[in-house]
Design a protein around this motif. Sequence first.
Motif, PDB file in Angstrom:
ATOM      1  N   ILE A  33     -16.169   3.726 -33.465  1.00  0.00           N
ATOM      2  CA  ILE A  33     -16.076   5.004 -32.762  1.00  0.00           C
ATOM      3  C   ILE A  33     -17.490   5.483 -32.486  1.00  0.00           C
ATOM      4  O   ILE A  33     -18.319   5.576 -33.398  1.00  0.00           O
TER       5      ILE A  33
ATOM      6  N   LEU B  50      -8.444   8.113 -38.741  1.00  0.00           N
ATOM      7  CA  LEU B  50      -8.487   7.672 -37.351  1.00  0.00           C
ATOM      8  C   LEU B  50      -7.063   7.392 -36.885  1.00  0.00           C
ATOM      9  O   LEU B  50      -6.308   6.694 -37.559  1.00  0.00           O
TER      10      LEU B  50
ATOM     11  N   ILE C  56      -9.613  11.813 -34.373  1.00  0.00           N
ATOM     12  CA  ILE C  56     -10.425  11.408 -35.516  1.00  0.00           C
ATOM     13  C   ILE C  56     -10.839  12.679 -36.244  1.00  0.00           C
ATOM     14  O   ILE C  56     -11.424  13.589 -35.635  1.00  0.00           O
TER      15      ILE C  56
END
Length: 564
Positions: A482, A506, A513
């Motif tokens: 990410i 997540l 998130i």
Amino acid sequence: MSNGLRRKLTSYGDQGFSLFLRKAFIKAMGYSDDALDRPIVGIANTYSDYNPCHGNVPQLIEATKRGVMLGGALPMVFPTMSIHESFAAPTSMYLRNLMAMETEEMIRAQPMDAVVLIGGCDKTLPAQIMAAASSEIPAIFLPTGPMATGHHKGERLGACTDCRRMWGRFRAGEIDDAEIVEVNNKLVSSVGTCTVMGTASTMANLTEVMGLCLPKGGSAPATHAERVRLAEATGAAAARLAADGGNTVRDVLTPAVIRNGLVALQAMGGSTNAVVHLAAICGRLGFKLDMNLLDQLGQRVPLLVDLQPSGQHYMAEFHQAGGVPALLKQVRAELDTTAPTVYGGTIGDMIDAVVDEPGQTIIRTMAAPLKPIGTLAVLKGNLTPRGAVIKQSAASKTLMQHSGRAVVFDSVEDMANRIDSDDLDVKADDVLVLRNAGPKGAPGMPEAGYLPIPRKLARQGVKDMVRISDARMSGTAFGTVILHISPEAADNGPLAIVRTGDRITLDVPARRIDLDIDAAEFDRRMAALPPVVAGPRRGYGQLYHQHVMQADEGADFDFLQAPR
């Protein structure tokens, strides 16, 4: 406005004298009055001994000049910065805005009626598009093209997904010192850009998608004669633009054309870095990149292109399969095909000219995609109120919904010092967190988001973990990573309050998130953050720190954005 050599006269208080003096000096180069009376095409020279991605630029310049002269115009080559991903400290992204500024000012300062911008390595084409979007003359682009592949022990190798894969095997003890040296000699077998769908290939293809370079200009290999013929044709197109005028980059890059780019980005397995570059380009045009639209398209447009790192193959196969025009044919229903190009005609005309390549399997159909999901997903949550991205097409399915304990690294240096320690308290289901690696924090938003698997876990066979950062990741990389957490930790974004031992959840299908602490504790930690640290005291470093924007705004300088 005056054209040719009469354009952009130096200020001496006497325009007649300015032209007289200019012609006197340029005649020292051997030019005749006939040559000097013609429209001028500027050609940006980004060759550098530090830049193997641009190793073919001298040959491309000569072919471009030939095309310009065959078109009746006068070519004038001028140098600009050249940025290579592996030869720029602290990171090439730190210098992208400087290159964009320099290129824009050189286009503005020198007499030219049109310009050819030759570039390839990751930040070069974005910088040039940003510059052209802020310029008033027509521009056409010439990517340098992807490199050839190498071979090692019966398998093909191509920079740079295989760079990461083979280095990961070395870190895990699967390859010894002698073999990694042998691999190092074979990974980059020719000049040209990375031959996978990394940032260079992504941006070259998007340049073609958006009508800024000739068809097949995004994919023709750097080492092929076709690339040289494209250079000649680009020069001829630039001569027409110089003589007759035409669309500028600002004319072409409408919100509808940016949307076309986002469709192709999702379908081709493109780099996460393209999101930052497109955001910067949009800012130069006076509007904001629509991250919600990017995510919506990712839910409608599946992955169609079978190239590393989301697939298996390389850019030469994509080119042989028909390249960008063939890809656009598959997603035609999602495109604005009336969009114009800088060289004439529309995107629809390009698609209509496609000749299908029988039996090719590199570019799939919407009905039978390589993967049912688009390349990129946009995440929101209390960790990233302004958004983050994940290259879901190159992530592990088993980690797309995951909750784990945070293991926090406070900087790139901290990560480098501790990631391989046998004393590092880390398990395979933990979430690795890197902060202070964003635009201001690093500085320059390095490609450090692809945190290496801790060595002790790599030796146990762990291949992927959830990794979170305010940094970027190379478009050649893969894994459940990410990126672009906005705002960054160094700008007192929520990433700054994460502590080792906190839980992070997540949920890619839900586009979330989150830091799993209660709201009161979250607010208390945010309120306790110290003031943002002052930047360097002089030079470009000070300019950068004071004016760089966040990732969702393209990490451009605020004073270079167009009014909205």
